[in-house]
Design an enzyme around this catalytic site. Structure first.
Site, PDB file in Angstrom:
ATOM      1  N   SER A 157       0.785  -1.237   0.000  1.00 26.56           N
ATOM      2  CA  SER A 157       0.000   0.000   0.000  1.00 26.56           C
ATOM      3  C   SER A 157       0.817   1.287   0.000  1.00 26.56           C
ATOM      4  O   SER A 157       0.238   2.369  -0.146  1.00 26.56           O
ATOM      5  CB  SER A 157      -0.967   0.012   1.190  1.00 26.56           C
ATOM      6  N   LYS A 160       0.350   3.844  -2.767  1.00 26.71           N
ATOM      7  CA  LYS A 160      -0.676   4.884  -2.748  1.00 26.71           C
ATOM      8  C   LYS A 160      -0.051   6.285  -2.695  1.00 26.71           C
ATOM      9  O   LYS A 160      -0.689   7.270  -3.100  1.00 26.71           O
ATOM     10  CB  LYS A 160      -1.613   4.693  -1.557  1.00 26.71           C
ATOM     11  N   SER A 328      -5.759   3.974   4.224  1.00 30.14           N
ATOM     12  CA  SER A 328      -5.326   3.016   3.208  1.00 30.14           C
ATOM     13  C   SER A 328      -6.532   2.526   2.409  1.00 30.14           C
ATOM     14  O   SER A 328      -6.787   1.323   2.281  1.00 30.14           O
ATOM     15  CB  SER A 328      -4.584   1.830   3.826  1.00 30.14           C
TER      16      SER A 328
END
Length: 494
Positions: A157, A160, A328
């Site tokens: 993640s 991102k 997230s």
């Protein structure tokens, strides 16, 4: 069975205004004392980050800075006219926090001290078989520490950060995603047109229904047909990982991220047909607004000659970015990637989003060699980025010449307090509130990338990417120790 990925906590205070009940997951006790302390720590971080990253944004903040740095910030000594015989006013306490001395910002960081601090931690077996790292001075971009900094790794993640930066660069922080309702020339068909806003909710549908009813006027007494249009996005709606509670089908029309419960973050059962469900929810709002609906909604584009009679705009892109990073949020991340693709003239699918994000990163002069932006969320294990790419992006977001990228920093979870870091850094090391970082977790993959203010008052950007771990909790603790060492907590660095 789908691989486990990070599950954002419901504990933190939500940056969109929904304050959660802060409870310690470890002992169940109230943590109001920690919250009180966070105000002080937050001020330290905010002051240090702003001074390190560049000038204050406007005259008001400049005035606040001057007030904080006043030579005698005692206050309370003069409380207006004092009546004869009245007691002397009590002296005020000294300021809790003095202003950071801007001279410390130019104090040189010693790379050797960083190597000394990180050396015993970077090789922790809990991190797995491969570890790569980069630490840079956010103000200068100078790399202060590197270990395989140019090595492509699975980011999970932390990708991102790249998705969010590209979206802000391509679209600007004030961009809003529009969902519209179009009325056919004969006044008999309403089409709900999805623009790609995964945060669309029932209240927005109700507002759209009211506006559509006003446009129909007396014609609303006769039943109208309802259609819905998802053509703004193309390609497969399923993420490459398949059905997974961490992400809904990626479509241009959905309500509440396709969630089938009342959650707003983390894993949840998802709709198999988010667009159809959104259209049916819209149909349910129309009768209350005075519009009769005939038949079931059908998937179709607006008829030629249709006109827009209602529009709903999402929150600004800056807020969507912050929500994406703090919690997230995979659904918003994929939407940001698609919106970037549309802005760059690419196809609004996974492949087009990959090309668009990569193009925008190159425009920002980010080292993209070896990178593969497989998706916007980091759920795809085929994705690759380097630690240097992430730290360069964080430095770009701190650049005072690029204020539009600042939400990348303000959206990062705060250690011990918000988002996916809310339950971490609870071991009494003195680091809660001093670290802001994006987490990343897939099976065997753990990552952490963000910023800290070092003991010299400089803003550092860091990225630690690890793979081959077998115990996620232990790997996370080792990553947390690496970031903590940059703060000088316990005399580890500085």
């Amino acid at each position: 069975m789908a691989e486990p990925v990070e599950e954002p906590s419901n504990r933190p205070s939500d940056p969109w205004g929904r304050i959660k009940n802060l409870k310690s997951k470890r002992n169940g006790s109230n943590t109001w004392q920690v919250v009180a302390g966070s105000a002080v720590l937050g001020l330290v971080v905010a002051t240090g980050a702003v001074l390190a990253a560049g000038p204050w944004d406007n005259g008001q903040r400049k005035a606040e800075r001057q007030l904080a740095a006043a030579e005698h910030p005692t206050g309370g000594v003069h409380h207006g006219r004092r009546l004869p015989g009245a007691p002397e006013p009590a002296p005020s306490a000294p300021a809790v926090l003095g202003a950071l001395d801007t001279v410390t910002r130019s104090a040189p960081q010693d790379p050797a001290s960083l190597r000394t601090a990180l050396a015993p931690l970077i090789g922790a077996p809990e991190l797995g078989t491969r570890v790569a790292a980069s630490v840079v001075d956010a103000a200068t971009g100078e790399q202060l520490y590197g270990r395989g900094a140019a090595t492509p790794m699975t980011p999970a993640s932390t990708v991102k950060i790249a998705t969010a930066t590209a979206a802000l660069s391509a679209l600007g922080p004030d961009h809003r995603i529009a969902t519209t309702v179009r009325l056919s020339e004969d006044g008999r068909t309403l089409t709900l047109v999805g623009g790609g806003d995964p945060t669309l909710d029932t209240a927005a549908l109700r507002s759209l229904a009211t506006a559509a009813a006003e446009a129909l006027g007396e014609d609303g007494d006769d039943p109208v047909r309802l259609a819905y249009d998802t053509s703004r996005y193309t390609g497969p709606v399923r993420h490459p990982i398949g059905k997974n509670p961490n992400i809904a089908p990626v479509t241009a029309l959905m309500v509440d991220e396709g969630r089938l419960d009342d959650s707003d973050r983390g894993p949840a059962d998802r709709s198999k047909d988010p667009a159809g469900d959104a259209a049916r929810a819209f149909a349910a709002e129309l009768p209350a607004a005075g519009v009769a609906v005939g038949g079931e909604p059908r998937a179709a584009r607006p008829a030629a000659g249709s006109r827009t009679v209602a529009t709903h705009h999402s929150a600004p892109l800056s807020a969507l970015v912050e929500r994406t990073l703090t919690n997230s949020d995979n659904d918003i991340a994929e939407a940001l990637a698609r919106q970037t693709a549309i802005a760059k003239g690419e196809s609004a699918d996974f492949a087009g989003a990959r090309r668009a994000v990569t193009t925008e990163l190159k425009k920002l002069q980010v080292p993209t060699a070896g990178a593969r932006l497989a998706d916007g969320s980091g759920l795809d294990r085929e994705g690759r980025v380097t630690p240097a790419l992430l730290t360069t992006l964080l430095a770009r977001a701190a650049d005072p010449e690029r204020p539009g990228l600042r939400p990348v920093l303000t959206g990062l979870p705060v250690a011990g307090f918000t988002g996916t870091l809310s339950t971490r850094y609870q071991d009494g090391t003195g680091t809660p509130g001093l670290i802001r970082a994006k987490t990343g977790t897939l099976t065997g993959v753990n990552s952490l990338a963000g910023t800290v203010v070092d003991p010299q008052g400089r803003l550092l950007a860091f990225a630690f990417l690890a793979s081959g771990s077998t115990a996620p909790a232990d790997a996370e603790a080792s990553l947390d120790a690496l970031a903590a060492a940059l703060t000088g907590a316990g005399g580890a660095a500085g």
